[in-house]
Design a protein around this motif. Sequence first.
Motif, PDB file in Angstrom:
ATOM      1  N   ILE A 334     -78.797  32.818  52.420  1.00  0.00           N
ATOM      2  CA  ILE A 334     -77.692  32.224  51.642  1.00  0.00           C
ATOM      3  C   ILE A 334     -76.499  33.156  51.626  1.00  0.00           C
ATOM      4  O   ILE A 334     -75.340  32.729  51.790  1.00  0.00           O
ATOM      5  N   SER A 335     -76.755  34.455  51.404  1.00  0.00           N
ATOM      6  CA  SER A 335     -75.647  35.417  51.373  1.00  0.00           C
ATOM      7  C   SER A 335     -74.939  35.483  52.724  1.00  0.00           C
ATOM      8  O   SER A 335     -73.697  35.531  52.794  1.00  0.00           O
ATOM      9  N   HIS A 336     -75.705  35.490  53.807  1.00  0.00           N
ATOM     10  CA  HIS A 336     -75.098  35.540  55.145  1.00  0.00           C
ATOM     11  C   HIS A 336     -74.284  34.278  55.432  1.00  0.00           C
ATOM     12  O   HIS A 336     -73.165  34.355  55.969  1.00  0.00           O
ATOM     13  N   ALA A 337     -74.834  33.132  55.020  1.00  0.00           N
ATOM     14  CA  ALA A 337     -74.109  31.885  55.215  1.00  0.00           C
ATOM     15  C   ALA A 337     -72.826  31.866  54.401  1.00  0.00           C
ATOM     16  O   ALA A 337     -71.784  31.353  54.850  1.00  0.00           O
ATOM     17  N   ALA A 338     -72.876  32.407  53.190  1.00  0.00           N
ATOM     18  CA  ALA A 338     -71.685  32.445  52.346  1.00  0.00           C
ATOM     19  C   ALA A 338     -70.611  33.337  52.969  1.00  0.00           C
ATOM     20  O   ALA A 338     -69.411  33.024  52.904  1.00  0.00           O
ATOM     21  N   GLN A 339     -71.019  34.459  53.559  1.00  0.00           N
ATOM     22  CA  GLN A 339     -70.035  35.315  54.226  1.00  0.00           C
ATOM     23  C   GLN A 339     -69.399  34.604  55.416  1.00  0.00           C
ATOM     24  O   GLN A 339     -68.174  34.690  55.625  1.00  0.00           O
ATOM     25  N   LEU A 340     -70.216  33.900  56.207  1.00  0.00           N
ATOM     26  CA  LEU A 340     -69.657  33.144  57.329  1.00  0.00           C
ATOM     27  C   LEU A 340     -68.728  32.047  56.836  1.00  0.00           C
ATOM     28  O   LEU A 340     -67.657  31.790  57.428  1.00  0.00           O
ATOM     29  N   LEU A 341     -69.122  31.399  55.743  1.00  0.00           N
ATOM     30  CA  LEU A 341     -68.284  30.344  55.181  1.00  0.00           C
ATOM     31  C   LEU A 341     -66.956  30.911  54.704  1.00  0.00           C
ATOM     32  O   LEU A 341     -65.896  30.285  54.881  1.00  0.00           O
TER      33      LEU A 341
END
Length: 526
Positions: A334-341
Motif C-alpha cells: 500500500i505504501s509503495h502504491a501510494a508513493q507511485l500514485l
Amino acid sequence: MNAPAAALPRPPSPGYFASHWRSLDYFNLYRLTLAVALVFSGLLFGGSDLFRAGEGERFQGYAYTYLVIAALFVLGIRARWPGFQIQLTAHIATDIVVVMLLMTTSSQLAGGMGLLLAISVASGGLVGSGRLTLLYAAMASIAVLLQHGFSILGGREVADSFFQVGLLCAGYFAIGLLAHALTQRALRSERLAQQQSDELALLNRINALAIENSPDGLLAVRGDGVVRHASPRALALLGVTTPVVPGTTRLADCAPDLARLAEQVRPGTEASLTAPAAQLRVRCIPLATPDDSRVLVLEDQTQAAQAAQRLKLAALGRLTANIAHEIRNPLSAISHAAQLLREEAHDPAGTRLAGIIENNARRLDRLVEEVLTLNRRDRLNPATFDAAALAGLVDELRQAEEIPADAVIVSMPDTLRFQFDPDHLRQIVWNLMRNAWRYSRKQPGSLHVSAQTSGDTVQIDLADDGPGLAAEHLGKLFEPFFTTDAQGTGLGLFLARELAEANRARLAYVPGTGGARFRLSLGGSD
C-alpha cells in the motif's frame, strides 16, 4: 536479686507420650499416700493384738522404707531417667516386695495386703499401655504363693487356705488382662487424636501461609463488630497502622468506613470502598457460627484492572506477533502504491489522497511495532549509561523527530550513572519526546530534559511548555489505547511505563504548572 532460671524442658522418651509420664506420676502419688497411711497404721496399731509380739515394729520399719523409696521415685520421674519401662517395672517390683514383707508381719492383714497388689497390677497395665501386664500379674502371684508357702511351713497358716490364695492369683491375671485390653483401646484413641492434632496443625500452617500470601485482604469479624483475625494484606489495603488485637479491637475503631459498609453488605453481595491505599471491592462471606461471624474479602480493584489490561495486551501481542508479516506485507504494498500514485498524480486531490494513504499506513505499521515491542519487554540486556550517553541518545532522537537543536535543553550532572536496557530506554525517551514536541509551543527551550541523583536513586525528567494535561485525563493517562490525538495509537505511554517496570523503574506524571512533566525514577549504580 537474680531472677529464677526458667525450668528446663523434660527430656523426651522415645515411644511414649507425655501422658504416660503423667500417669506414672499419679501412680507414684497413690503409692506415697499408701505409704503414709501404712506409717500411721503402724503407729496407731503397732502395740495391738493385730500383730504378733515384735512384729508391729517390723511393720513400721517396712512402712517407713516404703515411704522413703516412693519419695525417691519422684526424682526419677521428674528427671525421666532411667527409661519409662524400667521405672514402671521398678515401681511394681517394689510394691510386690514391700507388700509381701508386710503380709509376713500379720496373718490377719495378709489377705487385705494381697488385695493391694491387685491395684499395683492394674495400675502397671494402665500406666504402661498394657506392656508386661501379665508379667506383673505373674510376679505378684509367685510372691503371694511363696509368702503363703513359707507361712504354712512356719505353722502360721494351714494348707486349706491355698484355695483363697489361688483365687487371689487368678484375680491378678484377670485384672491384668482387663487392664491390657483397656490400655490398648485407650492407646489407639490417643494415637488417633495425636495424628488428627498433627494434621490439624499442618492445615493451620497451610491456611496461615495461604492467607499471608493472598493478594486479597481477609478480615474475620464477629457479629458485634470485634475483629477475630486480620491478615497483613488487609491492614495494608485499609491503611491501618495501629496494632489490631484479635478478639479485642473493634472494626469501627481501626477502619470506620469499612465498619459502616459491613453493616450494609449482605452475604453474597459486593460493594465498593475507597480506602487510603487503594480502591477496594468488599465481599461478605458468612461463617455460620453462633456469634454471627463473617469474613470480609478485600480485593484491590486497581491490581485487578492492571491484570486485565496485561492479559488483554498479552493476547493482542500474541495475535499481532502471529500476523505481523501478514499485516506488514500488504502495508508495504500500500505504501509503495501510494508513493507511485503521488508521483503520477497531476492534481492536488490525487496528491492529498496519496498522502492520506501513506499516513494511515505508517500509523498501522507503528501500531504493530509498538505491540511487538511490548511482547519483548522481558528480554533485558542492561547497559551502563552516563550523562554523555544519555545526552547522545536525546540528541539522536531529536534529529530523528526533526526537532530544532535549540528547542531541547539538556541539563544533568556529570556523575550520572545508571543501568538500563538500551532499546527500552530509547523507546521510552522517544515516546516522551514525541508527545512533548507534539503538544509544546515549538519554540527555543520548549523541551527540557534534566536528571538528578539522590543517593542510589536517579530521576530523569522530561518537561514541555505546552498546555499540560486536563484533570479528567490524569486517571486514564497510562491506559492502553487511550489518546487525545486522532493520529495516535494510544499505546505510547502505556508501552513506556511497561518497559520502565521491566527495568525495575517507575514512570509517572508529575503534576504542576507550565506544561506536562514526566519522571522516570530508577536505582543508580556506581
